[in-house]
Enzyme design. Structure first.
Site, mmCIF file in Angstrom:
data_model
loop_
_atom_site.group_PDB
_atom_site.id
_atom_site.type_symbol
_atom_site.label_atom_id
_atom_site.label_comp_id
_atom_site.label_asym_id
_atom_site.label_seq_id
_atom_site.Cartn_x
_atom_site.Cartn_y
_atom_site.Cartn_z
ATOM 1 N N TYR A 39 0.547 -1.497 -0.545
ATOM 2 C CA TYR A 39 -0.040 0.063 0.047
ATOM 3 C C TYR A 39 1.031 1.152 -0.077
ATOM 4 O O TYR A 39 0.382 2.650 -0.999
ATOM 5 C CB TYR A 39 -1.166 0.178 1.221
ATOM 6 C CG TYR A 39 -2.376 -1.103 0.708
ATOM 7 C CD1 TYR A 39 -2.116 -1.721 0.275
ATOM 8 C CD2 TYR A 39 -3.368 -0.451 2.182
ATOM 9 C CE1 TYR A 39 -3.122 -2.981 0.281
ATOM 10 C CE2 TYR A 39 -3.900 -1.454 2.432
ATOM 11 C CZ TYR A 39 -4.743 -2.824 0.781
ATOM 12 O OH TYR A 39 -5.314 -3.037 1.745
ATOM 13 N N CYS A 70 -2.108 -1.197 10.019
ATOM 14 C CA CYS A 70 -0.979 -0.815 8.332
ATOM 15 C C CYS A 70 -0.798 0.609 8.963
ATOM 16 O O CYS A 70 -2.271 0.902 9.095
ATOM 17 C CB CYS A 70 -2.262 -1.423 7.501
ATOM 18 S SG CYS A 70 -0.793 -0.621 5.662
ATOM 19 N N ASN A 71 0.232 1.742 8.933
ATOM 20 C CA ASN A 71 0.208 2.464 8.938
ATOM 21 C C ASN A 71 0.169 3.556 7.840
ATOM 22 O O ASN A 71 -0.636 4.559 7.529
ATOM 23 C CB ASN A 71 2.007 3.016 9.623
ATOM 24 C CG ASN A 71 2.562 2.062 10.356
ATOM 25 O OD1 ASN A 71 2.735 1.110 10.803
ATOM 26 N ND2 ASN A 71 2.102 3.146 11.570
ATOM 27 N N GLU A 172 10.789 -8.506 5.125
ATOM 28 C CA GLU A 172 10.421 -9.827 4.306
ATOM 29 C C GLU A 172 11.298 -10.746 3.854
ATOM 30 O O GLU A 172 10.684 -12.200 3.808
ATOM 31 C CB GLU A 172 8.999 -10.062 3.420
ATOM 32 C CG GLU A 172 8.183 -8.809 3.871
ATOM 33 C CD GLU A 172 6.821 -8.822 3.026
ATOM 34 O OE1 GLU A 172 6.776 -9.151 1.712
ATOM 35 O OE2 GLU A 172 6.075 -7.626 3.372
ATOM 36 N N CYS A 204 6.134 2.199 10.885
ATOM 37 C CA CYS A 204 5.818 1.079 9.702
ATOM 38 C C CYS A 204 5.541 -0.745 10.567
ATOM 39 O O CYS A 204 6.589 -0.488 11.533
ATOM 40 C CB CYS A 204 6.150 0.653 8.228
ATOM 41 S SG CYS A 204 6.407 -0.158 6.964
ATOM 42 N N HIS A 206 6.576 -2.971 9.584
ATOM 43 C CA HIS A 206 7.779 -3.707 8.762
ATOM 44 C C HIS A 206 9.388 -4.008 9.837
ATOM 45 O O HIS A 206 9.572 -4.104 9.893
ATOM 46 C CB HIS A 206 8.320 -3.965 8.002
ATOM 47 C CG HIS A 206 7.525 -4.674 6.763
ATOM 48 N ND1 HIS A 206 6.009 -4.472 6.561
ATOM 49 C CD2 HIS A 206 7.281 -5.616 5.781
ATOM 50 C CE1 HIS A 206 5.633 -5.162 5.524
ATOM 51 N NE2 HIS A 206 6.249 -6.071 5.095
HETATM 52 N N1 DGL Z 1 1.858 -1.940 6.614
HETATM 53 C C1 DGL Z 1 2.760 -1.687 5.758
HETATM 54 C C2 DGL Z 1 2.822 0.063 6.377
HETATM 55 O O1 DGL Z 1 2.489 0.048 7.805
HETATM 56 C C3 DGL Z 1 3.986 -1.363 4.787
HETATM 57 C C4 DGL Z 1 3.905 -2.115 3.428
HETATM 58 C C5 DGL Z 1 3.220 -2.018 2.457
HETATM 59 O O2 DGL Z 1 3.734 -0.758 2.049
HETATM 60 O O3 DGL Z 1 1.995 -2.301 2.377
HETATM 61 O O4 DGL Z 1 2.848 1.320 6.128
#
Ligand code: DGL
Length: 288
Positions: A39, A70-71, A172, A204, A206
């Site tokens: 995203y 998800c941020n 990942e 984020c 990750h």
């Molecule tokens: N889950 C997304 C975030 O925390 C990171 C991975 C993505 O770009 O979808 O921003």
């Protein structure tokens, strides 16, 4: 009823891991949008559309609270989701922000996240909301993409924001602590390292996996704020306040849904969750 948790893919499992640690008795349904991840590089309209579809799917399963784990989705879609649903919705930005504000002594805070999260300035808006919406000035540093970062002044607080997109594939790939990760972190963080920050928000899903490398590059004096941990604390507080905590002693139910490639989700996700992933189903959120 279970708690619903969604993310663009596997990243939200760092949030689920914390929920399981702080609220081990809760049933959880996790939904990862593995067909449309990432995203972090998409436009606001697309992220809002995807996030609403994800939220609708989980609500359709019967959940008592939704976690936008998800941020990037929180940055762009939290308000749209909140105004659509009549259950409590918890995002991952505000909890980290509250912790950062109470942690910093130097009043210099760093925020790192995906391109989308940094571009949205959502962290800055969330901090400013706590600060009484002060006038903001923004200065840009750096000349090329990977070394560009922003300095945002609000009253006596200065926030430095920096996108670190390669941290997502590194986490990942399981390359969270090798020399490639160290070199990448050095390049991305060299600007923030020169600033007098004492607190760095891992904005984020990750980034908690790269905590050791980030901490090594930034140096000892810097406190890293793990949004996952703070968010789980907020969820607990919300469940208690609303009197909807699960009190049964029977084993909790955990179910995983993905929009594509369950085998890859299991392989990568078990590292993020630090547990086996069982009971997984591939679904289509657009098929409703
Ligand atoms: N889950 C997304 C975030 O925390 C990171 C991975 C993505 O770009 O979808 O921003």
């Amino acid at each position: 009823m279970p708690i619903g948790v969604f993310d663009s893919g596997v990243g939200g499992l760092t949030v689920m891991r914390e929920i399981m640690r702080q609220l081990p008795e809760e049933d959880i349904l996790y939904l990862g949008d593995t067909a449309r991840v990432p995203y972090g590089i998409r436009s606001a309209g697309t992220i809002i559309k995807y996030s609403l579809e994800m939220a609708d799917f989980l609500v359709g399963k019967g959940i008592k609270l939704l976690v936008v784990a998800c941020n990037t989705a929180t940055a762009f879609a939290l308000n749209a989701i909140k105004s659509r649903l009549d259950i409590p919705v918890v995002g991952v930005i505000e909890p980290g922000v509250k912790k950062a504000i109470t942690t910093t002594r130097s009043k210099r805070v760093g925020i790192i996240g995906t391109e989308g999260t940094i571009r949205s300035n959502s962290y800055v808006h969330a901090i400013n909301a706590l600060y009484g919406n002060k006038p903001v000035t923004i200065k840009e540093h750096g000349t090329i993409r990977y070394d560009r970062y922003f300095e945002v002044c609000l009253d006596d607080l200065i926030i430095f924001t920096k996108a670190c997109p390669l941290f997502v594939p590194l986490a990942e790939e399981g390359w969270a602590s090798n020399d490639v990760a160290v070199l990448t972190a050095r390049h991305y963080l060299e600007g923030l390292k020169k600033e007098p920050i004492d607190t760095l928000v891992l904005g984020c899903t990750h980034y908690p996996l790269l905590k050791d490398v980030i901490s090594e590059v930034m140096g000892d004096g810097i406190v890293l704020i793990d949004s996952a941990r703070e968010t789980a604390g907020d969820i607990k507080e919300t469940l208690v306040r609303l009197g909807i905590r699960r009190l049964t002693a029977s084993a909790p139910r955990r179910m995983f849904y993905v929009t594509d490639a369950p085998e890859r989700f299991i392989k990568v996700g078990e590292r993020f969750l630090e547990q086996d992933i069982e009971h997984i189903e591939k679904i289509d959120v657009t098929d409703r």
